[in-house]
Design a protein around this motif. Structure first.
Motif, mmCIF file in Angstrom:
data_model
loop_
_atom_site.group_PDB
_atom_site.id
_atom_site.type_symbol
_atom_site.label_atom_id
_atom_site.label_comp_id
_atom_site.label_asym_id
_atom_site.label_seq_id
_atom_site.Cartn_x
_atom_site.Cartn_y
_atom_site.Cartn_z
ATOM 1 N N PHE A 21 3.673 3.759 4.895
ATOM 2 C CA PHE A 21 3.487 2.415 4.890
ATOM 3 C C PHE A 21 4.662 1.696 5.343
ATOM 4 C CE2 PHE A 21 2.751 -1.740 3.640
ATOM 5 C CZ PHE A 21 1.563 -1.886 3.779
ATOM 6 N N MET A 24 10.543 5.196 -0.603
ATOM 7 C CA MET A 24 9.619 7.054 -1.215
ATOM 8 C C MET A 24 9.542 8.076 -0.555
ATOM 9 S SD MET A 24 6.925 3.720 -1.975
ATOM 10 C CE MET A 24 5.523 4.200 -2.681
ATOM 11 N N CYS A 41 6.045 7.864 1.894
ATOM 12 C CA CYS A 41 5.303 6.917 1.931
ATOM 13 C C CYS A 41 4.912 6.492 3.625
ATOM 14 C CB CYS A 41 5.763 5.990 0.985
ATOM 15 S SG CYS A 41 4.274 4.847 1.363
ATOM 16 N N GLY A 61 0.685 -1.201 -0.059
ATOM 17 C CA GLY A 61 -0.625 0.477 0.013
ATOM 18 C C GLY A 61 0.865 1.255 0.157
ATOM 19 N N HIS A 62 0.799 2.109 -0.481
ATOM 20 C CA HIS A 62 1.301 3.530 -1.012
ATOM 21 C C HIS A 62 0.260 5.008 0.140
ATOM 22 C CE1 HIS A 62 3.956 2.323 -3.143
ATOM 23 N NE2 HIS A 62 3.467 1.743 -4.300
ATOM 24 N N HIS A 114 8.421 1.730 3.802
ATOM 25 C CA HIS A 114 8.721 2.032 2.812
ATOM 26 C C HIS A 114 9.449 3.865 2.654
ATOM 27 C CE1 HIS A 114 5.295 0.262 0.855
ATOM 28 N NE2 HIS A 114 5.969 -0.170 1.314
HETATM 29 ZN ZN ZN Z 1 4.460 3.402 -0.113
#
Ligand code: ZN
Length: 153
Positions: free
Chosen positions: A139, A146, A137, A70-71, A142
């Motif tokens: 998540f 990210m 991000c 998921g992001h 991440h």
């Molecule tokens: Zn992500």
């Protein structure tokens, strides 16, 4: 006949006044995508300083499930990246991995899965134009990969 002239004047004024605002609104929209390689497609987002608010749209262009890859898109001061990134893990999926009532969070989307997109509005009037901002991000696992720079110019 008079009515037609009034109508023509009204329509001309309407078109003249509405066109620039539609154009400006388009400029105040930013897009970014997250993929299955745990990456954003952009390392830099630039918000025009002429916008009071910008809408950031995040698209998940991958195929991996939301609970695995998921992001989200979270805006913070660059100095808060290393604190807010790990805080996303404990925040849990029920909070979209965003710490609740946390003043360091300047804007945040929900977590999206494959094929989904989501948007968030960033109020530029509440940001310092010369400040250093980053998006990440949050998540779990991440944020190290990210992340990118959010600029106002
Ligand atoms: Zn992500």
């Amino acid at each position: 006949m008079k009515n037609i002239i009034y109508l023509a004047i009204f329509l001309t004024l309407f078109l003249f006044l509405s066109t620039p605002s539609v154009f400006a609104a388009e400029l105040c929209k930013l897009e970014i995508a997250g993929n299955d390689q745990m990456q954003f497609d952009k390392k830099l987002l630039t918000a025009p300083s002429s916008c009071k608010k910008v809408t950031v749209t995040l698209k998940h262009v991958g195929k991996l499930a939301k609970n695995i890859m998921g992001h989200n898109w979270v805006l913070v001061k660059s100095s808060d990246v290393d604190a807010v990134g790990p805080a996303g893990i404990t925040a849990g999926m029920e909070n979209n991995h965003v710490p609740k009532d946390d003043k360091r969070i300047l804007a945040a989307t929900k977590v999206v899965g494959p094929g989904e997109s989501t948007s968030v509005e960033v109020d530029l009037t509440k940001l310092d134009k010369s400040g250093s901002y980053s998006f990440i991000c949050t998540f779990p696992g991440h944020y190290a990969l990210m992340k990118g720079t959010f600029k106002i110019s």
